[in-house]
Scaffold this motif. Structure first.
Motif, PDB file in Angstrom:
ATOM      1  N   VAL A 215       0.881  -1.222  -0.247  1.00  0.00           N
ATOM      2  CA  VAL A 215      -0.072   0.069  -0.157  1.00  0.00           C
ATOM      3  C   VAL A 215       0.979   1.194   0.065  1.00  0.00           C
ATOM      4  N   ASN A 216       0.364   2.359  -0.412  1.00  0.00           N
ATOM      5  CA  ASN A 216       0.957   3.573  -0.252  1.00  0.00           C
ATOM      6  C   ASN A 216       0.294   4.462   0.687  1.00  0.00           C
ATOM      7  N   ILE A 217       1.382   4.795   1.827  1.00  0.00           N
ATOM      8  CA  ILE A 217       0.704   5.846   2.920  1.00  0.00           C
ATOM      9  C   ILE A 217       1.244   7.041   2.571  1.00  0.00           C
ATOM     10  N   SER A 218       0.376   8.215   3.013  1.00  0.00           N
ATOM     11  CA  SER A 218       0.654   9.624   2.710  1.00  0.00           C
ATOM     12  C   SER A 218       0.477  10.165   4.092  1.00  0.00           C
ATOM     13  N   VAL A 219       1.571  11.142   4.693  1.00  0.00           N
ATOM     14  CA  VAL A 219       1.316  11.948   5.557  1.00  0.00           C
ATOM     15  C   VAL A 219       1.066  13.414   5.227  1.00  0.00           C
ATOM     16  N   TYR A 220      -0.114  14.169   5.676  1.00  0.00           N
ATOM     17  CA  TYR A 220      -0.380  15.498   5.467  1.00  0.00           C
ATOM     18  C   TYR A 220       0.135  16.497   6.412  1.00  0.00           C
ATOM     19  N   LYS A 221       0.656  17.519   6.037  1.00  0.00           N
ATOM     20  CA  LYS A 221       0.896  18.505   6.576  1.00  0.00           C
ATOM     21  C   LYS A 221       0.532  19.824   5.967  1.00  0.00           C
ATOM     22  N   ASP A 222      -0.044  20.821   6.839  1.00  0.00           N
ATOM     23  CA  ASP A 222      -0.672  21.834   6.291  1.00  0.00           C
ATOM     24  C   ASP A 222      -1.609  21.698   4.975  1.00  0.00           C
ATOM     25  N   TYR A 253       8.180  13.148  14.231  1.00  0.00           N
ATOM     26  CA  TYR A 253       8.106  13.307  15.623  1.00  0.00           C
ATOM     27  C   TYR A 253       7.700  14.542  16.485  1.00  0.00           C
ATOM     28  N   ASP A 254       7.733  15.658  15.534  1.00  0.00           N
ATOM     29  CA  ASP A 254       7.342  16.897  16.248  1.00  0.00           C
ATOM     30  C   ASP A 254       5.879  17.161  15.824  1.00  0.00           C
ATOM     31  N   MET A 255       5.061  16.286  15.217  1.00  0.00           N
ATOM     32  CA  MET A 255       3.876  16.703  14.850  1.00  0.00           C
ATOM     33  C   MET A 255       2.655  16.073  15.565  1.00  0.00           C
ATOM     34  N   TYR A 256       2.836  15.349  16.825  1.00  0.00           N
ATOM     35  CA  TYR A 256       1.792  14.936  17.556  1.00  0.00           C
ATOM     36  C   TYR A 256       0.892  15.508  18.358  1.00  0.00           C
ATOM     37  N   GLU A 257       1.737  16.669  18.943  1.00  0.00           N
ATOM     38  CA  GLU A 257       0.862  17.478  19.717  1.00  0.00           C
ATOM     39  C   GLU A 257      -0.270  18.194  18.979  1.00  0.00           C
ATOM     40  N   LYS A 258      -0.253  18.732  17.725  1.00  0.00           N
ATOM     41  CA  LYS A 258      -1.589  19.061  16.843  1.00  0.00           C
ATOM     42  C   LYS A 258      -2.303  17.893  16.303  1.00  0.00           C
TER      43      LYS A 258
END
Length: 406
Positions: A215-222, A253-258
């Motif tokens: 599968v292809n997994i994408s992470v989104y930011k903004d 690693y720095d994205m979990y808070e939001k």
């Protein structure tokens, strides 16, 4: 008071490797380990099989795998290569190896304890177990001794090989960072990486244990795709893990808070238009068969009710009565099952962490401190890490080699 040529603090992978190399060099050395046995984290690597390295023999290709401070490792990997690692375990420790999918190297026995025991049997006369380092004494730019709960030990040179903060039950509690700071070194903030995601959606519990292949997994930011990776994933009772997720976690690693969104493309090798055409043909050919009974061709059975719910489709609806709009919704979900990540599995499950001793304060050709003349660092206490697949243990072997022999 007995004086050693070398004192190694930490009996993990890099500390044990440093010990073997010191023995072969004829040094009078001591390994100080706070646990009642050595190699505790090494014993659980590779799910208990010990993924010793990755058989990536081209130096540039190998270094490029390390997206975080990888260039720092160039000299160490050149001095002690992947082939050198392979030969060391087969010829020096007499452990037959094998290479599996993804170039991952394991002992043929599939037993991590074979590796740990081989190290211990070679080094047991030089290991001090159940001994906690309380303080490292220094005078100006030299270490003058190590204070433990069993007394003081002195050497000409010292290696801190205490590891990172991951898997704290194995003794990796970040002691080395405290020692490094006390000696004047900069320690960058640490975050667990190479670990699974915790997801908000309740349906993940129903999918626990389900593995998704290719599968292809994408992470989104903004609102935009930040990172993506292709491979396998595994649903857990709290979210999703597996090799693809672990490697993506080095960037989050720095994205979990939001929190952040990810999506799973079940058919990454098929474009939307082509998949829509195939689904349309399948629906047309299935006639009065209910939609829930024909999707097994497209996904694992346990995933069908989830996909239908996300697609806002009635499971009992006849295939031939599915509208174009409904079909588009279905195909959209097949190309991107949405999940919201609100946390991670924690230090107890992380393979490594980002952060650690600033690489600018370490000579990459010798692993020697640029602040303390008779100190070296080895292994994952240094602010560098690689992806899963044996890459992080290669850091342990190569950094130990240059620390002892160069």
């Amino acid at each position: 008071m007995k004086k050693y040529d070398l004192i190694i603090i930490g009996g993990g992978a890099s500390g044990l490797m440093a010990g073997i190399l010191a023995k072969d060099k004829g040094l009078n050395f001591l390994i100080i380990e706070k646990n009642d046995r050595v190699g505790m984290k090494l014993g659980i690597t590779g799910k208990g099989r010990c993924n010793l390295t990755n058989y990536t023999t081209n130096l540039n290709d190998l270094v490029n795998k390390y997206t975080h401070n990888g260039k720092f490792l160039y000299h160490a990997f050149n001095e002690f290569t992947v082939q050198d690692t392979y030969d060391f375990f087969e010829k020096r420790l007499h452990i037959p190896l094998k290479t599996e999918r993804g170039k991952r190297v394991f002992p043929r026995s599939d037993k991590s304890l074979d590796i740990v025991n081989a190290f211990y049997n070679e080094l047991k006369e030089n290991i001090l177990l159940n001994t906690t380092v309380k303080e490292i004494k220094k005078k100006e730019d030299l270490i003058t001794g190590v204070i433990t709960d069993k007394g003081e030990y002195v050497a000409d040179h010292y290696i801190i090989a205490t590891g990172s903060k991951t898997y704290p039950l194995t003794g990796s509690t970040g002691d080395g960072y405290t020692f490094a700071r006390s000696l004047g070194h900069t320690v960058h903030p640490t975050y667990p990486v190479l670990l699974g995601f915790k997801c908000r959606e309740s349906f993940v519990k129903d999918l626990t244990g389900l593995t998704l292949k290719f599968v292809n997994i994408s992470v989104y930011k903004d609102g935009k795709v930040y990172k993506k990776a292709f491979g396998d994933a595994l649903f857990t009772h709290e979210g999703i893990s597996g090799p693809t997720i672990l490697n993506l976690s080095q960037y989050t690693y720095d994205m979990y808070e939001k929190g952040f969104d990810i999506s799973i493309d079940l058919k990454p090798r098929v474009e939307f238009s082509e998949l829509d055409k195939r689904v349309n043909e399948m629906l047309r050919d299935s006639g009065s068969i209910q939609i829930k009974n024909i999707l097994g061709y497209l996904m694992p059975k346990s995933l069908i009710p989830i996909v239908l719910e996300l697609s806002l489709l009635i499971p009992e609806k006849e295939s031939c009565n599915i509208t174009k709009e409904e079909r588009f919704r279905l195909v959209n979900i097949l190309k991107g099952i949405p999940l919201f990540v609100y946390g991670h599995e924690g230090w107890e499950r992380a393979v490594v962490n980002t952060g650690g001793i600033d690489i600018k304060e370490i000579d990459p050709s010798t692993m020697r401190s640029k602040i303390i003349k008779n100190l070296s660092f080895t292994g994952d206490i240094i602010d560098v890490f690689g992806p899963t697949g044996g890459f992080n243990l290669q850091i342990a072997w190569s950094s130990a080699y240059v620390a002892v022999t160069v």
